[in-house]
Design a protein around this motif. Structure first.
Motif, PDB file in Angstrom:
ATOM      1  N   ARG A   8       0.837  -1.204   0.000  1.00  0.00           N
ATOM      2  CA  ARG A   8       0.000   0.000   0.000  1.00  0.00           C
ATOM      3  C   ARG A   8       0.873   1.255   0.000  1.00  0.00           C
ATOM      4  NH1 ARG A   8      -4.941  -0.128   1.074  1.00  0.00           N
ATOM      5  NH2 ARG A   8      -4.931   1.878   2.102  1.00  0.00           N
ATOM      6  N   VAL A  15      -4.585   5.202   8.079  1.00  0.00           N
ATOM      7  CA  VAL A  15      -6.000   5.014   7.780  1.00  0.00           C
ATOM      8  C   VAL A  15      -6.828   5.157   9.059  1.00  0.00           C
ATOM      9  CG1 VAL A  15      -7.711   3.328   6.982  1.00  0.00           C
ATOM     10  CG2 VAL A  15      -5.543   3.565   5.783  1.00  0.00           C
ATOM     11  N   GLU A  47     -10.638   6.001   2.328  1.00  0.00           N
ATOM     12  CA  GLU A  47     -10.838   4.605   2.695  1.00  0.00           C
ATOM     13  C   GLU A  47     -12.254   4.361   3.214  1.00  0.00           C
ATOM     14  OE1 GLU A  47      -8.783   2.360   1.851  1.00  0.00           O
ATOM     15  OE2 GLU A  47      -7.012   3.547   1.445  1.00  0.00           O
ATOM     16  N   GLN A  48     -12.800   5.312   3.951  1.00  0.00           N
ATOM     17  CA  GLN A  48     -14.179   5.177   4.428  1.00  0.00           C
ATOM     18  C   GLN A  48     -15.153   5.213   3.251  1.00  0.00           C
ATOM     19  OE1 GLN A  48     -14.124   8.304   7.411  1.00  0.00           O
ATOM     20  NE2 GLN A  48     -14.309   6.747   9.009  1.00  0.00           N
ATOM     21  N   ARG A  50     -14.469   4.227   0.211  1.00  0.00           N
ATOM     22  CA  ARG A  50     -14.305   2.941  -0.473  1.00  0.00           C
ATOM     23  C   ARG A  50     -15.074   1.837   0.242  1.00  0.00           C
ATOM     24  NH1 ARG A  50      -8.559   1.205  -0.754  1.00  0.00           N
ATOM     25  NH2 ARG A  50      -9.447  -0.517  -1.941  1.00  0.00           N
ATOM     26  N   LEU A  69     -10.599  -4.408   0.421  1.00  0.00           N
ATOM     27  CA  LEU A  69      -9.944  -3.106   0.498  1.00  0.00           C
ATOM     28  C   LEU A  69      -8.432  -3.221   0.610  1.00  0.00           C
ATOM     29  CD1 LEU A  69     -12.386  -1.336   2.977  1.00  0.00           C
ATOM     30  CD2 LEU A  69     -12.233  -0.996   0.501  1.00  0.00           C
ATOM     31  N   LEU A  71      -6.748  -4.031   3.237  1.00  0.00           N
ATOM     32  CA  LEU A  71      -6.377  -3.416   4.505  1.00  0.00           C
ATOM     33  C   LEU A  71      -6.282  -4.491   5.577  1.00  0.00           C
ATOM     34  CD1 LEU A  71      -8.739  -0.298   4.753  1.00  0.00           C
ATOM     35  CD2 LEU A  71      -6.255  -0.260   4.593  1.00  0.00           C
ATOM     36  N   THR A  76      -9.669  -2.064   9.243  1.00  0.00           N
ATOM     37  CA  THR A  76     -11.038  -2.100   8.722  1.00  0.00           C
ATOM     38  C   THR A  76     -12.043  -2.017   9.866  1.00  0.00           C
ATOM     39  OG1 THR A  76     -10.243  -3.433   6.892  1.00  0.00           O
ATOM     40  CG2 THR A  76     -12.623  -3.368   7.220  1.00  0.00           C
ATOM     41  N   LEU A  79     -12.335   1.667  10.682  1.00  0.00           N
ATOM     42  CA  LEU A  79     -13.151   2.385   9.698  1.00  0.00           C
ATOM     43  C   LEU A  79     -14.629   2.066   9.886  1.00  0.00           C
ATOM     44  CD1 LEU A  79     -11.038   1.832   6.465  1.00  0.00           C
ATOM     45  CD2 LEU A  79     -11.174   3.916   7.841  1.00  0.00           C
TER      46      LEU A  79
END
Length: 117
Positions: A8, A15, A47-48, A50, A69, A71, A76, A79
């Motif tokens: 990433r 994140v 990211e949120q 997505r 994602l 992640l 996650t 999020l």
């Protein structure tokens, strides 16, 4: 330093906003996430967004969202917790496995149904 294949560009700790514990409801990795009709505010993170877009067609578990994602599961959870707390997602526990069927109960039910004829 340039990221290698599969790495990433943004580290997972960024994140989460650098937080070490999520604020809001405690989510399990197997909890099922569902999108609500609430509109995301303009300052919502990438990211949120997505995560919400991923859930537009239907429900997924937290761990499935993490895989899609790319992640870590912990990030996650962060999020998803924020989005549940703000009302943009709903979370529910997974449906438990069905227990063993009591064979005698099923047999009594069949006998009762046959007597109705």
């Amino acid at each position: 330093m340039t990221p290698g294949p599969g790495r990433r560009l943004i580290p997972a700790y960024l994140v989460t906003g650098g937080r070490s514990a999520p604020t809001g409801p405690v989510l399990d990795r197997l909890d099922v996430l569902l999108r609500t009709d609430a509109e995301l505010p303009p300052d919502t993170g990438v990211e949120q967004r997505r995560l919400c877009e991923l859930l537009d067609p239907g429900a997924l578990t937290v761990i499935e969202c993490a895989a899609h994602l790319d992640l870590p599961a912990g990030a996650t959870v962060f999020l998803a917790t924020d989005l549940v707390a703000s009302g943009h997602l709903r979370a529910r526990p997974p449906i438990p496995r069905a227990g063993a069927i009591d064979r005698s109960l099923v047999e009594r039910l069949l006998v009762g149904l046959r007597t109705l004829h």
